[in-house]
Design a protein around this motif. Structure first.
Motif, PDB file in Angstrom:
ATOM      1  N   VAL A   1       0.760  -1.076   0.099  1.00  0.00           N
ATOM      2  CA  VAL A   1       0.060  -0.148  -0.026  1.00  0.00           C
ATOM      3  C   VAL A   1       0.879   1.306  -0.100  1.00  0.00           C
ATOM      4  O   VAL A   1       0.632   2.112  -0.529  1.00  0.00           O
ATOM      5  N   GLU A   2       2.161   1.170   0.737  1.00  0.00           N
ATOM      6  CA  GLU A   2       2.933   2.394   0.709  1.00  0.00           C
ATOM      7  C   GLU A   2       3.379   2.638  -0.705  1.00  0.00           C
ATOM      8  O   GLU A   2       4.195   3.846  -0.793  1.00  0.00           O
ATOM      9  N   ASP A   3       3.276   1.813  -1.605  1.00  0.00           N
ATOM     10  CA  ASP A   3       3.993   2.181  -2.986  1.00  0.00           C
ATOM     11  C   ASP A   3       3.054   3.107  -3.678  1.00  0.00           C
ATOM     12  O   ASP A   3       3.325   3.423  -4.921  1.00  0.00           O
ATOM     13  N   THR A   4       1.771   2.988  -3.331  1.00  0.00           N
ATOM     14  CA  THR A   4       0.776   3.935  -3.943  1.00  0.00           C
ATOM     15  C   THR A   4       1.261   5.477  -4.115  1.00  0.00           C
ATOM     16  O   THR A   4       1.677   6.097  -3.219  1.00  0.00           O
ATOM     17  N   ALA A   5       1.259   5.867  -5.332  1.00  0.00           N
ATOM     18  CA  ALA A   5       1.672   7.224  -5.620  1.00  0.00           C
ATOM     19  C   ALA A   5       1.655   7.532  -7.313  1.00  0.00           C
ATOM     20  O   ALA A   5       1.290   6.498  -7.834  1.00  0.00           O
ATOM     21  N   VAL A   6       2.075   8.836  -7.525  1.00  0.00           N
ATOM     22  CA  VAL A   6       2.077   9.199  -8.900  1.00  0.00           C
ATOM     23  C   VAL A   6       3.577   8.722  -9.286  1.00  0.00           C
ATOM     24  O   VAL A   6       4.781   9.396  -8.586  1.00  0.00           O
ATOM     25  N   TYR A   7       3.717   7.884 -10.127  1.00  0.00           N
ATOM     26  CA  TYR A   7       5.225   7.684 -10.612  1.00  0.00           C
ATOM     27  C   TYR A   7       5.592   8.558 -11.882  1.00  0.00           C
ATOM     28  O   TYR A   7       5.088   8.568 -12.885  1.00  0.00           O
ATOM     29  N   TYR A   8       6.930   9.132 -11.897  1.00  0.00           N
ATOM     30  CA  TYR A   8       7.493   9.989 -12.900  1.00  0.00           C
ATOM     31  C   TYR A   8       8.831   9.567 -13.432  1.00  0.00           C
ATOM     32  O   TYR A   8       9.621   9.033 -12.716  1.00  0.00           O
ATOM     33  N   CYS A   9       8.586   9.227 -14.855  1.00  0.00           N
ATOM     34  CA  CYS A   9       9.992   9.157 -15.344  1.00  0.00           C
ATOM     35  C   CYS A   9      10.770  10.372 -15.444  1.00  0.00           C
ATOM     36  O   CYS A   9      10.347  11.435 -15.777  1.00  0.00           O
TER      37      CYS A   9
END
Length: 119
Positions: A87-95
């Motif tokens: 759950v802690e990996d929930t995020a917006v991921y940016y290249c």
């Protein structure tokens, strides 16, 4: 330079996702490419990056052993394989792509892709 990230989505805890980032030009012009993430209410943080020439990878401690970054120089792409998501990996991921210049490092950013991990 434009970076287009994709592959985000909703996944259950323990599942996997693979993020992709394609550059509009040759990634050989960059020194490194990587992935950052930003969770709600938190600052953007490095997840992993990779040297374009020698493929040496660097990982944040919180993803070591779970995530794998790779690059495909021929197709100007970078990937982030994410396993054992929590759950802690929930995020917006940016290249991100970075190159050196006489003014200092220059960074380029993609638009972000949302990863949501449910419990």
């Amino acid at each position: 330079v434009q970076l287009q990230a994709s592959g985000g989505g909703l996944v259950q805890a323990g599942g996997s996702l693979r993020l992709s980032c394609v550059a509009s030009g040759s990634i050989l012009t960059f020194s490194t490419m990587g992935w950052y993430r930003q969770a709600a209410g938190k600052e953007r943080e490095l997840v992993a990056d990779i040297h374009i020439t020698n493929a040496r990878a660097n990982y944040a401690d919180f993803v070591k052993g779970r995530f794998t970054i790779s690059r495909d120089n021929a197709n100007d792409m970078v990937y982030l394989q994410m396993d054992s998501l929590n759950v802690e990996d929930t995020a917006v991921y940016y290249c991100n792509a970075a190159r050196s210049s006489w003014l200092g490092p220059v960074n380029y950013w993609g638009q972000g892709t949302l990863v949501t991990v449910s419990s």
